[in-house]
Design a protein around this motif. Structure first.
Motif, short mmCIF file in Angstrom:
data_model
loop_
_atom_site.label_atom_id
_atom_site.label_comp_id
_atom_site.label_asym_id
_atom_site.label_seq_id
_atom_site.Cartn_x
_atom_site.Cartn_y
_atom_site.Cartn_z
N GLY A 113 4.34 5.40 -11.75
CA GLY A 113 4.12 6.31 -10.62
C GLY A 113 5.29 6.48 -9.68
N PHE A 114 6.53 6.30 -10.15
CA PHE A 114 7.68 6.50 -9.26
C PHE A 114 8.04 7.99 -9.13
CE2 PHE A 114 8.36 2.09 -10.66
CZ PHE A 114 8.60 1.48 -9.44
N LEU A 122 -0.99 5.37 -8.87
CA LEU A 122 -0.17 5.23 -7.66
C LEU A 122 0.23 3.77 -7.50
CD1 LEU A 122 -2.10 7.54 -5.18
CD2 LEU A 122 0.28 7.78 -5.91
N ASP A 123 1.26 3.38 -8.21
CA ASP A 123 1.65 1.97 -8.26
C ASP A 123 2.97 1.77 -7.49
OD1 ASP A 123 2.64 -0.50 -9.01
OD2 ASP A 123 1.77 -0.47 -10.99
N MET A 124 4.10 2.18 -8.07
CA MET A 124 5.43 2.14 -7.45
C MET A 124 5.96 0.73 -7.17
SD MET A 124 5.74 5.34 -4.86
CE MET A 124 4.73 6.81 -5.00
N ARG A 125 5.36 -0.29 -7.78
CA ARG A 125 5.86 -1.66 -7.55
C ARG A 125 6.95 -2.03 -8.55
NH1 ARG A 125 0.48 -4.86 -8.25
NH2 ARG A 125 0.31 -3.22 -9.82
N ARG A 131 1.95 -5.30 -2.89
CA ARG A 131 0.79 -4.44 -3.12
C ARG A 131 1.24 -3.03 -3.51
NH1 ARG A 131 -1.90 -3.66 2.85
NH2 ARG A 131 0.02 -3.02 3.87
N SER A 132 0.38 -2.40 -4.29
CA SER A 132 0.72 -1.10 -4.87
C SER A 132 0.69 0.00 -3.83
CB SER A 132 -0.27 -0.77 -5.98
OG SER A 132 -1.53 -0.53 -5.39
N ALA A 210 8.63 1.65 1.16
CA ALA A 210 7.67 0.81 1.91
C ALA A 210 7.00 -0.19 0.98
CB ALA A 210 6.63 1.70 2.59
N VAL A 211 6.58 0.25 -0.21
CA VAL A 211 5.86 -0.64 -1.14
C VAL A 211 6.72 -1.87 -1.46
CG1 VAL A 211 5.16 -0.85 -3.58
CG2 VAL A 211 4.35 1.09 -2.20
#
Ligand SMILES: C[S@@+](CC[C@H](N)C(=O)[O-])C[C@H]1O[C@@H](n2cnc3c(N)ncnc32)[C@H](O)[C@@H]1O
Length: 332
Positions: A113-114, A122-125, A131-132, A210-211
């Motif tokens: 989800g980048f 919606l992950d982006m980690r 946290r995602s 932010a993530v």
């Protein structure tokens, strides 16, 4: 498996890090990615060793595979680079490199989800220790989300977009990256929607920053990495892609070189000051080991050439800054 990421500023990194002077040395690549820069460092210095750090276990495995036989000179470490430097007690490295942000692989093939194209969770980690994006968005107030979009994304429609995202969230209509991209598009003026960049570009960048607490981690890592750097002509380079990152690095290098003019200044400009809760403070003082000093080698950041930008558009906002460590004695 194919390499997806093209290392930026390759010639400039080799030149500014003066690799031929450190044969038999120790390098730390704090952002290993697919190992493109690490390969350059190792190829230009055939007897040196390298510690390759990345928060993302997938990147460690990709780098190990792409580096092939060069891997025998690499110690792979899966860690956030701030945590790595916090606990580092090994020999003092002769060269340190940071190439910030995410790799092309993250955008194009990670499925995390980048990217605003596609339809992914919606992950982006970069690592599952944080946290995602979905969890972050679940818990943010509208005001904080707007500030994140404004400060980290420099998004001028931050308030409208934040309001639309929270509405979508509360209606349970925000599950995937497509939902997020469509929500952003619906919140901005038509002219912005038709602009050169996808209207969700800045929102995705801000949420990713932010993530992964990207600016806080950079702020925490720079002083420890600079302190660890060998005082025997050690060199450290940082490649940034974002104006806040670049400002943090520029002022950290100035503080390390004894310039105290950053004292009390924030990394955001006055127009952002009402959102400063999310803006990291500049590093305004830095204590180096006794008798050591830092010299800035790039008064202005080094930018990619026009040829590089046309061959690799992802390099267009890259900026390289480099410092050298010595002793106070030498500089007398
Ligand atoms: C721009 S890519 C590096 C690409 C690499 N130089 C190459 O040539 O393949 C940045 C990498 O740093 C990692 N990264 C970003 N922030 C990090 C952090 N705070 N700690 C550790 N790794 C991080 C990402 O997972 C990504 O693989």
């Amino acid at each position: 498996m194919e390499r997806t990421h093209v290392p930026v500023l390759p010639t400039e990194v080799v030149e500014f890090l003066k690799l031929e002077q450190v044969n038999g040395g120790l390098f730390v690549d704090c952002t290993l990615g697919e190992g493109g820069h690490s390969a350059l460092l190792l190829e230009h210095s055939p007897d040196s060793r390298l510690i390759g750090v990345d928060a993302d276990a997938t990147m460690i495995e990709r780098a190990r595979s792409f580096l092939g036989p060069l891997s025998s000179r690499v110690e792979f470490v899966q860690a956030w680079y701030d945590e790595f430097w916090n606990s580092y007690s090994g020999p003092r490295p002769h060269r340190i490199l940071f190439d910030l942000g995410i790799s092309t692989f993250h955008l194009s093939a990670s499925g995390r989800g980048f990217a605003f194209r596609g339809d992914e969770p919606l992950d982006m980690r970069l690592s599952d220790s944080v946290r995602s994006a979905a969890e972050l968005l679940e818990n943010l107030s509208q005001e904080d989300l707007a500030d994140i979009l404004y400060v980290y994304g420099e998004e001028r429609y931050s308030r409208r977009i934040a309001a639309a995202i929270l509405r979508a969230r509360d209606e349970h209509a925000l599950r995937t990256t497509r939902d997020l991209a469509e929500t952003v598009a619906s919140a901005v003026p038509a002219a912005y929607r038709r602009g050169r960049n996808n209207p969700a570009t800045r929102t995705f960048q801000a949420i990713r920053i932010a993530v992964n607490s990207e600016l806080e981690r950079l702020r925490a890592a720079l002083p420890s990495a600079l302190a660890a750097l060998s005082a025997d002509g050690g060199r450290m380079g940082v490649i940034t892609f974002h104006s806040l990152e670049d400002r943090l690095v520029k002022w950290a290098f100035r503080a390390a070189s004894g310039d105290d003019s950053a004292v009390g200044r924030s990394a955001v400009t006055a127009k952002h000051s009402n959102a400063s809760k999310f803006a990291p403070k500049l590093i305004d003082t830095m204590v180096l080991p006794a008798g050591e000093r830092i010299r800035i080698l790039t008064r202005k950041p080094v930018l990619p050439s026009d040829e590089e930008v046309s061959a690799n558009p992802a390099s267009r906002s890259a900026k390289l800054r480099v410092v050298e460590k010595g002793t106070v004695e030498e500089s007398r």
